[in-house]
Each structure stands twice: as structure tokens, then as C-alpha cells.
Write an enzyme that holds these catalytic residues in place. Structure first.
Site, PDB file in Angstrom:
ATOM      1  N   ARG A   1       0.906  -1.354   0.007  1.00 52.91           N
ATOM      2  CA  ARG A   1       0.036  -0.017   0.038  1.00 52.91           C
ATOM      3  C   ARG A   1       1.028   1.140  -0.052  1.00 52.91           C
ATOM      4  O   ARG A   1       0.575   2.253   0.651  1.00 52.91           O
ATOM      5  CB  ARG A   1      -1.090   0.101   1.324  1.00 52.91           C
ATOM      6  CG  ARG A   1      -2.008  -1.079   1.398  1.00 52.91           C
ATOM      7  CD  ARG A   1      -2.955  -1.071   0.137  1.00 52.91           C
ATOM      8  NE  ARG A   1      -4.163  -1.856   0.309  1.00 52.91           N
ATOM      9  CZ  ARG A   1      -3.717  -3.141  -0.347  1.00 52.91           C
ATOM     10  NH1 ARG A   1      -2.865  -3.822  -0.833  1.00 52.91           N
ATOM     11  NH2 ARG A   1      -5.127  -4.083  -0.107  1.00 52.91           N
TER      12      ARG A   1
ATOM     13  N   SER B   1     -10.775  -0.816   3.337  1.00 54.28           N
ATOM     14  CA  SER B   1      -9.835  -0.956   4.624  1.00 54.28           C
ATOM     15  C   SER B   1      -9.474   0.446   4.883  1.00 54.28           C
ATOM     16  O   SER B   1      -8.713   1.240   4.231  1.00 54.28           O
ATOM     17  CB  SER B   1      -8.634  -1.526   4.324  1.00 54.28           C
ATOM     18  OG  SER B   1      -8.901  -2.970   3.911  1.00 54.28           O
TER      19      SER B   1
ATOM     20  N   GLU C   1      -4.835   3.604   6.082  1.00 57.08           N
ATOM     21  CA  GLU C   1      -4.577   3.430   4.577  1.00 57.08           C
ATOM     22  C   GLU C   1      -5.166   4.697   3.929  1.00 57.08           C
ATOM     23  O   GLU C   1      -4.585   5.084   2.830  1.00 57.08           O
ATOM     24  CB  GLU C   1      -4.933   2.170   4.150  1.00 57.08           C
ATOM     25  CG  GLU C   1      -4.865   1.817   3.032  1.00 57.08           C
ATOM     26  CD  GLU C   1      -5.698   0.920   2.155  1.00 57.08           C
ATOM     27  OE1 GLU C   1      -6.690   1.470   1.441  1.00 57.08           O
ATOM     28  OE2 GLU C   1      -5.521  -0.167   2.389  1.00 57.08           O
TER      29      GLU C   1
HETATM   30  P1  FAD Z   1      -8.929   8.757  -5.051  1.00 56.26           P
HETATM   31  O1  FAD Z   1      -9.546   8.074  -3.657  1.00 56.26           O
HETATM   32  O2  FAD Z   1      -9.716   9.515  -6.019  1.00 56.26           O
HETATM   33  O3  FAD Z   1      -7.615   9.029  -4.723  1.00 56.26           O
HETATM   34  C1  FAD Z   1      -6.584   8.483  -3.661  1.00 56.26           C
HETATM   35  C2  FAD Z   1      -5.230   9.310  -3.672  1.00 56.26           C
HETATM   36  O4  FAD Z   1      -4.447   9.230  -5.024  1.00 56.26           O
HETATM   37  C3  FAD Z   1      -5.745  10.760  -3.301  1.00 56.26           C
HETATM   38  O5  FAD Z   1      -4.449  11.152  -2.548  1.00 56.26           O
HETATM   39  C4  FAD Z   1      -5.554  11.441  -4.905  1.00 56.26           C
HETATM   40  O6  FAD Z   1      -5.128  12.901  -4.720  1.00 56.26           O
HETATM   41  C5  FAD Z   1      -4.530  10.535  -5.433  1.00 56.26           C
HETATM   42  N1  FAD Z   1      -4.778  10.428  -6.912  1.00 56.26           N
HETATM   43  C6  FAD Z   1      -5.775   9.909  -7.572  1.00 56.26           C
HETATM   44  N2  FAD Z   1      -5.555   9.965  -8.995  1.00 56.26           N
HETATM   45  C7  FAD Z   1      -4.285  10.433  -9.104  1.00 56.26           C
HETATM   46  C8  FAD Z   1      -3.490  10.606 -10.269  1.00 56.26           C
HETATM   47  N3  FAD Z   1      -3.953  10.500 -11.488  1.00 56.26           N
HETATM   48  N4  FAD Z   1      -2.297  11.397 -10.246  1.00 56.26           N
HETATM   49  C9  FAD Z   1      -1.965  11.726  -8.988  1.00 56.26           C
HETATM   50  N5  FAD Z   1      -2.488  11.425  -7.684  1.00 56.26           N
HETATM   51  C10 FAD Z   1      -3.707  10.891  -7.869  1.00 56.26           C
HETATM   52  N6  FAD Z   1      -7.708  -0.660  -2.441  1.00 56.26           N
HETATM   53  C11 FAD Z   1      -6.940  -2.002  -2.555  1.00 56.26           C
HETATM   54  O7  FAD Z   1      -5.428  -1.654  -2.600  1.00 56.26           O
HETATM   55  N7  FAD Z   1      -7.353  -3.006  -2.210  1.00 56.26           N
HETATM   56  C12 FAD Z   1      -8.730  -3.636  -2.416  1.00 56.26           C
HETATM   57  O8  FAD Z   1      -9.025  -4.487  -2.436  1.00 56.26           O
HETATM   58  C13 FAD Z   1      -9.618  -2.362  -2.147  1.00 56.26           C
HETATM   59  N8  FAD Z   1     -10.791  -2.471  -1.925  1.00 56.26           N
HETATM   60  C14 FAD Z   1     -11.676  -1.445  -1.807  1.00 56.26           C
HETATM   61  C15 FAD Z   1     -13.102  -1.589  -1.346  1.00 56.26           C
HETATM   62  C16 FAD Z   1     -13.896  -0.730  -1.580  1.00 56.26           C
HETATM   63  C17 FAD Z   1     -15.329  -1.089  -1.140  1.00 56.26           C
HETATM   64  C18 FAD Z   1     -13.534   0.603  -1.400  1.00 56.26           C
HETATM   65  C19 FAD Z   1     -14.527   1.796  -1.405  1.00 56.26           C
HETATM   66  C20 FAD Z   1     -12.034   0.892  -1.643  1.00 56.26           C
HETATM   67  C21 FAD Z   1     -11.152  -0.105  -1.773  1.00 56.26           C
HETATM   68  N9  FAD Z   1      -9.838  -0.042  -1.746  1.00 56.26           N
HETATM   69  C22 FAD Z   1      -8.878  -0.980  -2.090  1.00 56.26           C
HETATM   70  C23 FAD Z   1      -9.253   1.467  -1.850  1.00 56.26           C
HETATM   71  C24 FAD Z   1      -9.371   2.183  -3.416  1.00 56.26           C
HETATM   72  O9  FAD Z   1     -10.449   1.606  -4.214  1.00 56.26           O
HETATM   73  C25 FAD Z   1      -8.151   2.332  -3.897  1.00 56.26           C
HETATM   74  O10 FAD Z   1      -7.209   2.894  -3.322  1.00 56.26           O
HETATM   75  C26 FAD Z   1      -8.227   3.085  -5.593  1.00 56.26           C
HETATM   76  O11 FAD Z   1      -6.986   2.733  -6.030  1.00 56.26           O
HETATM   77  C27 FAD Z   1      -8.403   4.422  -5.142  1.00 56.26           C
HETATM   78  O12 FAD Z   1      -8.752   4.942  -6.504  1.00 56.26           O
HETATM   79  P2  FAD Z   1      -9.631   6.245  -6.990  1.00 56.26           P
HETATM   80  O13 FAD Z   1      -9.267   6.624  -8.457  1.00 56.26           O
HETATM   81  O14 FAD Z   1     -11.005   6.218  -6.083  1.00 56.26           O
HETATM   82  O15 FAD Z   1      -8.242   7.486  -6.056  1.00 56.26           O
HETATM   83  N1  EPU Z   2     -10.467 -10.453  10.336  1.00 57.78           N
HETATM   84  C1  EPU Z   2     -11.012 -10.733  11.449  1.00 57.78           C
HETATM   85  N2  EPU Z   2     -12.369  -9.743  11.602  1.00 57.78           N
HETATM   86  C2  EPU Z   2     -12.755  -9.055  10.506  1.00 57.78           C
HETATM   87  C3  EPU Z   2     -11.969  -8.635   9.367  1.00 57.78           C
HETATM   88  C4  EPU Z   2     -10.981  -9.539   9.359  1.00 57.78           C
HETATM   89  O1  EPU Z   2     -10.905 -11.199  12.459  1.00 57.78           O
HETATM   90  O2  EPU Z   2     -13.759  -8.547  10.765  1.00 57.78           O
HETATM   91  C5  EPU Z   2      -9.222 -11.214  10.134  1.00 57.78           C
HETATM   92  C6  EPU Z   2      -9.471 -12.934   9.625  1.00 57.78           C
HETATM   93  O3  EPU Z   2      -8.399 -13.417  10.334  1.00 57.78           O
HETATM   94  C7  EPU Z   2      -9.304 -12.868   8.241  1.00 57.78           C
HETATM   95  C8  EPU Z   2      -8.286 -11.818   8.207  1.00 57.78           C
HETATM   96  O4  EPU Z   2      -8.592 -10.863   9.037  1.00 57.78           O
HETATM   97  O5  EPU Z   2      -8.909 -14.153   8.023  1.00 57.78           O
HETATM   98  C9  EPU Z   2      -8.109 -11.176   6.656  1.00 57.78           C
HETATM   99  O6  EPU Z   2      -9.226 -10.863   6.418  1.00 57.78           O
HETATM  100  P1  EPU Z   2      -9.574 -10.259   4.916  1.00 57.78           P
HETATM  101  O7  EPU Z   2      -9.368 -11.634   3.962  1.00 57.78           O
HETATM  102  O8  EPU Z   2     -11.038  -9.768   4.864  1.00 57.78           O
HETATM  103  O9  EPU Z   2      -8.534  -9.227   4.323  1.00 57.78           O
HETATM  104  P2  EPU Z   2      -8.095  -7.891   5.098  1.00 57.78           P
HETATM  105  O10 EPU Z   2      -6.754  -8.261   5.756  1.00 57.78           O
HETATM  106  O11 EPU Z   2      -9.117  -7.556   6.178  1.00 57.78           O
HETATM  107  C10 EPU Z   2      -6.839  -7.145   3.024  1.00 57.78           C
HETATM  108  C11 EPU Z   2      -6.750  -5.850   2.303  1.00 57.78           C
HETATM  109  C12 EPU Z   2      -8.056  -5.656   1.326  1.00 57.78           C
HETATM  110  C13 EPU Z   2      -7.768  -6.759   0.415  1.00 57.78           C
HETATM  111  C14 EPU Z   2      -8.108  -8.200   1.099  1.00 57.78           C
HETATM  112  C15 EPU Z   2      -8.144  -9.364   0.121  1.00 57.78           C
HETATM  113  C16 EPU Z   2      -5.326  -4.349   3.534  1.00 57.78           C
HETATM  114  C17 EPU Z   2      -5.457  -3.054   4.471  1.00 57.78           C
HETATM  115  N3  EPU Z   2      -6.702  -4.823   3.184  1.00 57.78           N
HETATM  116  O12 EPU Z   2      -7.940  -7.132   3.911  1.00 57.78           O
HETATM  117  O13 EPU Z   2      -7.834  -4.322   0.703  1.00 57.78           O
HETATM  118  O14 EPU Z   2      -9.028  -6.752  -0.531  1.00 57.78           O
HETATM  119  O15 EPU Z   2      -6.970  -8.136   1.997  1.00 57.78           O
HETATM  120  O16 EPU Z   2      -6.740  -9.190  -0.324  1.00 57.78           O
HETATM  121  O17 EPU Z   2      -4.462  -4.695   3.444  1.00 57.78           O
HETATM  122  C18 EPU Z   2      -8.221  -1.908   0.783  1.00 57.78           C
HETATM  123  O18 EPU Z   2      -7.048  -1.741   0.687  1.00 57.78           O
HETATM  124  O19 EPU Z   2      -8.956  -1.174   0.856  1.00 57.78           O
HETATM  125  C19 EPU Z   2      -8.836  -3.322   0.841  1.00 57.78           C
HETATM  126  C20 EPU Z   2     -10.033  -3.699   1.029  1.00 57.78           C
END
Ligand code: FAD
Ligand code: EPU
Length: 333
Positions: free
Chosen positions: A159, A233, A329
Site C-alpha cells: 500500500r 480498509s 490507509e
Molecule cells: P482517489 O480516492 O480519487 O485518490 C486517492 C489518492 O490518490 C488521493 O490522494 C488522490 O489525490 C491521489 N490520486 C488519484 N488519482 C491520481 C492521479 N491520476 N495522479 C496523482 N494522484 C492521484 N484498495 C486496495 O488496494 N485493495 C482493495 O481490495 C480495495 N478494496 C476497496 C473496496 C472498497 C469497497 C473501497 C471503497 C475501496 C477499496 N480500496 C482497495 C481502496 C481504493 O479503491 C483504491 O485505493 C483505489 O486505487 C483508489 O482509486 P481512486 O481513483 O478512487 O482514488
Molecule cells: N479479520 C477478522 N475480523 C474482521 C475482518 C478480518 O478477524 O472483521 C481477520 C481474519 O483473520 C481474516 C483476516 O483478518 O482471515 C483477513 O481478512 P480479509 O481476508 O477480509 O482481508 P483484510 O486483511 O481485512 C486485505 C486488504 C484488502 C483486500 C483483502 C483481500 C489491507 C489493508 N486490506 O484485507 O484491501 O481486499 O485483504 O486481499 O491490506 C483495501 O485496501 O481497501 C482493501 C479492501
């Protein structure tokens, strides 16, 4: 250029905050014109899915709408795609799956734009963007020049990238290049992918099968931002010393962890937050999601400050109970 725009519908948290100025750009040239001689504070916006606005923004918000996907290079093993930073990430994933290109199916359904994907080296289900990243182009705000960044120059980590650290606020990412595989090779070892596939009776999955499995798993635990405001997250999973982890295990012998090296492990922040009793807690109009303790949610009408304060309370509590300081994050503004 628009004035006094409410950003409520521009971030997935759905909190109200006003931007003094707002404009969109759909090419490098437009971005250059908008930033040339600009003296206001800038916010580059993609899908707003990793952003918490805690106050009005007294500056210029620039929403990236650079589109386009083109093939740049192809050999028998792989293809390089050049993708406009304003493309929607999940739509791009679906496009690659349709073409039969392998590599990003595990990152299906991550919200946001392609241009933000390198910002925090997005990742899910065992794959990160760095695994398929070729290079990117970005506009240096100060000079208006386009610079190319190799994978090494992006300094990707968990991240993390150089754009969140040393080069924060200095560049607008405009194009991202991905190298995808033409070989039918999937990665299903992570989390519940294999059990989801076997539930569906699939033993030799295609990239589409893996994508569908990931979508099913994500839909079952992550709230849909269209229905419940959130930014995924809220915290990173912390890397802690073995000593700290051993201490936790004295009390919770089944505490989950993932090995990092001989001296440290990653502990799921979701587990820490749930174990501390926060899961499903509602405080005013915000709270901790009932299915995923790592996700803070806006039930409707919460302010960015209320969500931020909740995150601070959680950080303090986890520190007190486990001796671990969680790091946010989500980008806070
Ligand atoms: P924004 O929120 O619009 O911007 C994020 C940051 O990047 C800001 O600081 C912004 O200024 C900057 N930025 C954006 N675009 C540019 C650009 N073109 N040039 C320079 N700076 C820029 N993330 C994960 O890694 N894994 C996941 O599994 C994951 N699951 C998610 C699930 C949900 C339901 C949600 C809501 C979010 C999740 N995220 C996850 C976080 C998010 O989706 C990612 O971080 C995504 O890349 C953000 O993209 P955005 O375009 O919405 O960025
Ligand atoms: N867990 C709990 N309670 C909860 C949630 C999670 O105990 O309420 C524990 C469990 O042990 C579970 C473990 O956490 O097995 C991992 O949970 P999960 O698989 O849901 O993944 P996460 O670690 O919570 C990370 C990323 C996600 C990504 C998933 C799948 C980060 C900060 N988050 O979540 O990314 O989608 O793994 O790879 O690394 C994001 O970055 O926004 C995001 C959603």
C-alpha cells in the site's frame, strides 16, 4: 472552471465538503493548462474511493478523465497495454478478461481509477499492481513536463509508492502501462478463492472464473459504496515484531498472522479491531462495518471529522490493548 462544488458525490464515503474550484481534464494538455501558473492548493481526484474529506477544500480539485486503452507491444507470452489514468479500474479488469489477458483478475471489483492504482500499489487476493506494472507517465506539476517512471522508480511497497511519500503532490499520473500474460496461468492460493471455485465446481479456472470468485467473496463481506459510504480498509495491516505477536498469543492463542521474515509477522488489523470489541459498533452516523472490522462506514450524514475521530479512538484503543499502532490507509484531507 466550476466554483463552490459539494464533493459529496465525488468520494465513496459520501461526506459533504465544498471545493472552492473544480475542473475535469481528459488529456495531458488540458491538465497542463489547468496547472500552469496555478497558485491554489491542488487535489487530484480519481474515483474518490480512498479519500476522507474532513473539511472544505479551499483550492482546485482536478478530476482525471483521461481515457483510452491501447496495445503497445505483444510477444508470444505477454502484451503491454497503455491505459488512460481516468479509466475505471474494474472496467479495465473486465476488458482484459474479455480479451483473455491474465494478471489482474484477482483485483476485480476494486473501486477507483487506473491512475490511482499505482498510488498505493493496490492489491487483493495475493496480487498487487507491482506484479503487472510496466511503467507510468506522469505530469510534473511544477514544470508541465511528462516524466516516465519505471517500476523501480515507483518504489512500490505494501500500500505504498513514491507518490505517497517523497513525490507526494508533485505529479499527476496520466497513463499506466501494464504487462499482462497471454498464458493461461491463474493464482488461486490466496484466501477463499479455491473454496469458492470448488463450490462452483470449477477445477481448471480461467481468468474469468477467478474474477467471478473474487467478486463473489468481496460482495459477501465488503459493503457496496453505492449503498453504504466507505473507503475499503481504513487501516493497513500492521507488521509487528515476533515479541509483540508472542505476547498477543499468550492471551489469544489462535491470533492470526502471516509471516514476513524471521523477526516480524503481519497481523490482520480486522482481527485486532474485532477482538477489541469494535466490530458492528455504531457511533452517531458512522461506525465499524458488521462483516469487516477494517472498514469504517458512513450510515448517512456523518461528517468527515466524525469518521476521522472514530478512527483515532480505534487507534488509541488498539495501542492500549495490543501495543500496536495502526496506520491509516485512507488519504485524509
Ligand atoms: P482517489 O480516492 O480519487 O485518490 C486517492 C489518492 O490518490 C488521493 O490522494 C488522490 O489525490 C491521489 N490520486 C488519484 N488519482 C491520481 C492521479 N491520476 N495522479 C496523482 N494522484 C492521484 N484498495 C486496495 O488496494 N485493495 C482493495 O481490495 C480495495 N478494496 C476497496 C473496496 C472498497 C469497497 C473501497 C471503497 C475501496 C477499496 N480500496 C482497495 C481502496 C481504493 O479503491 C483504491 O485505493 C483505489 O486505487 C483508489 O482509486 P481512486 O481513483 O478512487 O482514488
Ligand atoms: N479479520 C477478522 N475480523 C474482521 C475482518 C478480518 O478477524 O472483521 C481477520 C481474519 O483473520 C481474516 C483476516 O483478518 O482471515 C483477513 O481478512 P480479509 O481476508 O477480509 O482481508 P483484510 O486483511 O481485512 C486485505 C486488504 C484488502 C483486500 C483483502 C483481500 C489491507 C489493508 N486490506 O484485507 O484491501 O481486499 O485483504 O486481499 O491490506 C483495501 O485496501 O481497501 C482493501 C479492501
Amino acid at each position: 472552471m466550476l466554483k463552490n462544488i459539494n464533493l459529496k458525490n465525488f468520494t465513496t464515503f459520501g461526506v459533504s465538503a465544498e471545493a472552492a474550484h473544480f475542473a475535469t481534464f481528459s488529456s495531458e494538455e488540458e491538465a497542463r493548462k489547468l496547472t500552469y501558473n496555478n497558485t491554489e492548493e491542488l487535489l487530484i481526484l480519481g474515483g474518490g474511493s480512498n479519500l476522507l474529506l474532513t473539511k472544505n477544500f479551499n483550492g482546485l480539485v482536478l478530476k482525471n478523465e483521461i481515457k483510452g486503452i491501447s496495445a503497445e507491444e505483444k510477444n508470444e507470452n505477454s502484451i503491454v497495454l497503455k491505459v488512460g489514468a481516468g479509466e475505471v479500474w474494474h472496467e479495465f479488469v473486465l476488458y482484459t478478461i474479455e480479451q483473455g489477458y491474465y494478471g489482474i483478475e484477482n483485483m476485480s471489483l476494486i473501486p477507483g481509477s487506473v491512475g490511482a492504482s499505482p498510488m498505493q500499489n493496490i492489491g487483493a487476493y495475493g496480487v498487487e499492481i507491482k506484479d503487472v506494472f510496466e511503467k507510468l507517465e506522469a505530469l510534473e506539476i511544477q514544470t508541465g513536463e511528462i516524466h516516465t517512471f519505471s517500476k523501480e522508480a515507483c518504489a512500490f511497497g505494501y500500500r505504498e509508492s513514491v507518490f505517497k511519500r517523497a513525490l507526494k503532490g508533485k505529479y499527476i499520473i496520466t497513463q499506466v502501462y501494464f504487462r499482462l500474460s497471454l498464458q493461461e496461468k491463474t493464482s488461486t492460493h490466496y484466501g477463499a478463492i479455491e473454496s469458492e471455485l470448488s463450490k462452483q465446481g470449477i477445477s481448471n479456472p480461467t481468468c474469468k472464473d477467478v474474477s467471478n470468485a473474487v467478486i463473489a467473496i468481496r460482495t459477501s463481506k465488503l459493503p457496496n459504496p453505492k449503498e453504504l459510504g466507505n473507503a475499503g480498509s481504513f487501516f493497513k495491516n500492521p507488521v509487528v515484531s515476533i515479541d509483540i505477536y508472542n505476547k498477543i498469543q499468550e492471551k489469544y492463542k489462535d491470533a492470526p498472522s502471516y509471516p514476513i521474515d524471521e523477526k516480524s509477522v503481519k497481523v490482520p488489523a480486522g482481527w485486532l479491531i474485532e477482538t477489541a470489541g469494535w466490530k458492528g459498533k455504531k457511533i452517531g452516523a458512522c461506525g465499524v462495518h458488521k462483516n469487516q472490522a477494517l472498514v469504517l462506514v458512513n450510515y448517512g450524514g456523518a461528517t468527515g471529522n466524525e469518521i476521522y475521530n472514530l478512527s483515532s479512538e480505534i487507534i488509541e484503543d488498539i495501542d492500549r490493548k495490543f501495543g500496536i499502532t495502526l496506520e491509516r490507509e485512507v488519504n485524509i484531507l
